[in-house]
Design a protein around this motif. Structure first.
Motif, mmCIF file in Angstrom:
data_model
loop_
_atom_site.group_PDB
_atom_site.id
_atom_site.type_symbol
_atom_site.label_atom_id
_atom_site.label_comp_id
_atom_site.label_asym_id
_atom_site.label_seq_id
_atom_site.Cartn_x
_atom_site.Cartn_y
_atom_site.Cartn_z
ATOM 1 N N GLU A 58 70.433 77.538 33.813
ATOM 2 C CA GLU A 58 69.783 76.612 34.761
ATOM 3 C C GLU A 58 69.752 77.246 36.155
ATOM 4 N N THR A 59 68.557 77.374 36.691
ATOM 5 C CA THR A 59 68.414 77.924 38.033
ATOM 6 C C THR A 59 68.765 76.852 39.066
ATOM 7 N N VAL A 60 69.637 77.194 39.973
ATOM 8 C CA VAL A 60 70.010 76.261 41.045
ATOM 9 C C VAL A 60 69.946 76.995 42.381
ATOM 10 N N ILE A 61 69.839 76.209 43.430
ATOM 11 C CA ILE A 61 69.915 76.757 44.778
ATOM 12 C C ILE A 61 71.284 76.424 45.340
ATOM 13 N N LEU A 78 78.019 85.795 39.627
ATOM 14 C CA LEU A 78 76.664 85.409 40.049
ATOM 15 C C LEU A 78 76.023 86.494 40.904
ATOM 16 N N LYS A 79 76.705 87.627 41.009
ATOM 17 C CA LYS A 79 76.203 88.762 41.799
ATOM 18 C C LYS A 79 75.888 88.339 43.238
ATOM 19 N N LEU A 80 76.764 87.525 43.799
ATOM 20 C CA LEU A 80 76.565 87.063 45.171
ATOM 21 C C LEU A 80 77.692 87.588 46.046
ATOM 22 N N ASP A 81 77.329 88.162 47.163
ATOM 23 C CA ASP A 81 78.299 88.586 48.167
ATOM 24 C C ASP A 81 77.626 88.382 49.518
ATOM 25 N N GLU A 82 77.877 87.206 50.093
ATOM 26 C CA GLU A 82 77.133 86.821 51.281
ATOM 27 C C GLU A 82 78.074 86.427 52.418
ATOM 28 N N ASP A 83 77.596 86.593 53.630
ATOM 29 C CA ASP A 83 78.281 86.027 54.776
ATOM 30 C C ASP A 83 77.665 84.659 55.059
ATOM 31 N N ILE A 84 78.507 83.740 55.512
ATOM 32 C CA ILE A 84 78.016 82.405 55.871
ATOM 33 C C ILE A 84 78.277 82.208 57.360
ATOM 34 N N VAL A 94 70.324 81.098 42.151
ATOM 35 C CA VAL A 94 71.054 81.797 41.096
ATOM 36 C C VAL A 94 70.763 81.147 39.743
ATOM 37 N N THR A 95 70.856 81.954 38.702
ATOM 38 C CA THR A 95 70.747 81.462 37.330
ATOM 39 C C THR A 95 71.907 82.067 36.543
ATOM 40 N N PRO A 96 72.979 81.286 36.342
ATOM 41 C CA PRO A 96 74.134 81.839 35.630
ATOM 42 C C PRO A 96 73.752 82.254 34.202
ATOM 43 N N THR A 97 74.249 83.411 33.794
ATOM 44 C CA THR A 97 73.925 83.906 32.457
ATOM 45 C C THR A 97 75.135 83.901 31.534
ATOM 46 N N THR A 98 76.319 83.673 32.112
ATOM 47 C CA THR A 98 77.543 83.721 31.317
ATOM 48 C C THR A 98 78.374 82.482 31.578
#
Ligand code: CUA
Length: 124
Positions: A58-61, A78-84, A94-98
């Motif tokens: 399921e794709t979510v924001i 989720l292959k995310l590495d972000e600054d907030i 993101v669309t979780p695959t696992t």
């Protein structure tokens, strides 16, 4: 335009309006296909909520914001590495695959308890 052609045109236009009034309410709303938005707020030294549940495929924001200083948001699954950064809202699709239970950590130094700032993302 002859009056006959004009009358036919008006009749067709009227029919189109009537049909759209009948069909319109049953038509699928456009936003039905828009991804679900999950809001996450970072604040020394926690994320809120501290656990979210996503669904495999399921794709979510993910809508991230900070209420104080710049935090990080790192989740390998989720292959995310972000600054907030504070004062802004950042959307990541993101669309979780696992499936699994994954820990997100703050990987941007934000103060004394930075090392314990984490949250859980459940993918089922
Ligand atoms: Cu928040 Cu480091």
């Amino acid at each position: 335009m002859t009056s006959f052609v004009r009358a036919r045109f008006l009749a067709l236009a009227f029919l189109a309006v009537v049909l759209s009034c009948i069909v319109g309410p049953f038509a699928k709303p456009v936003h039905a296909t828009a991804p679900r938005v999950v809001e996450i707020t970072a604040k020394r030294f926690a994320f809120s909520p501290d656990t979210i549940t996503l669904h495999k495929g399921e794709t979510v924001i993910l809508r991230l914001k900070s209420e104080d200083v710049t935090h990080g948001f790192f989740i390998r699954a989720l292959k995310l590495d972000e600054d907030i950064p504070p004062g802004t809202t950042s959307d990541f699709t993101v669309t979780p695959t696992t499936a699994g239970i994954f820990t997100t950590i703050c990987d941007h130094f934000c103060g004394a308890n930075h090392g314990n700032m984490k949250m859980t993302i459940v993918v089922e």
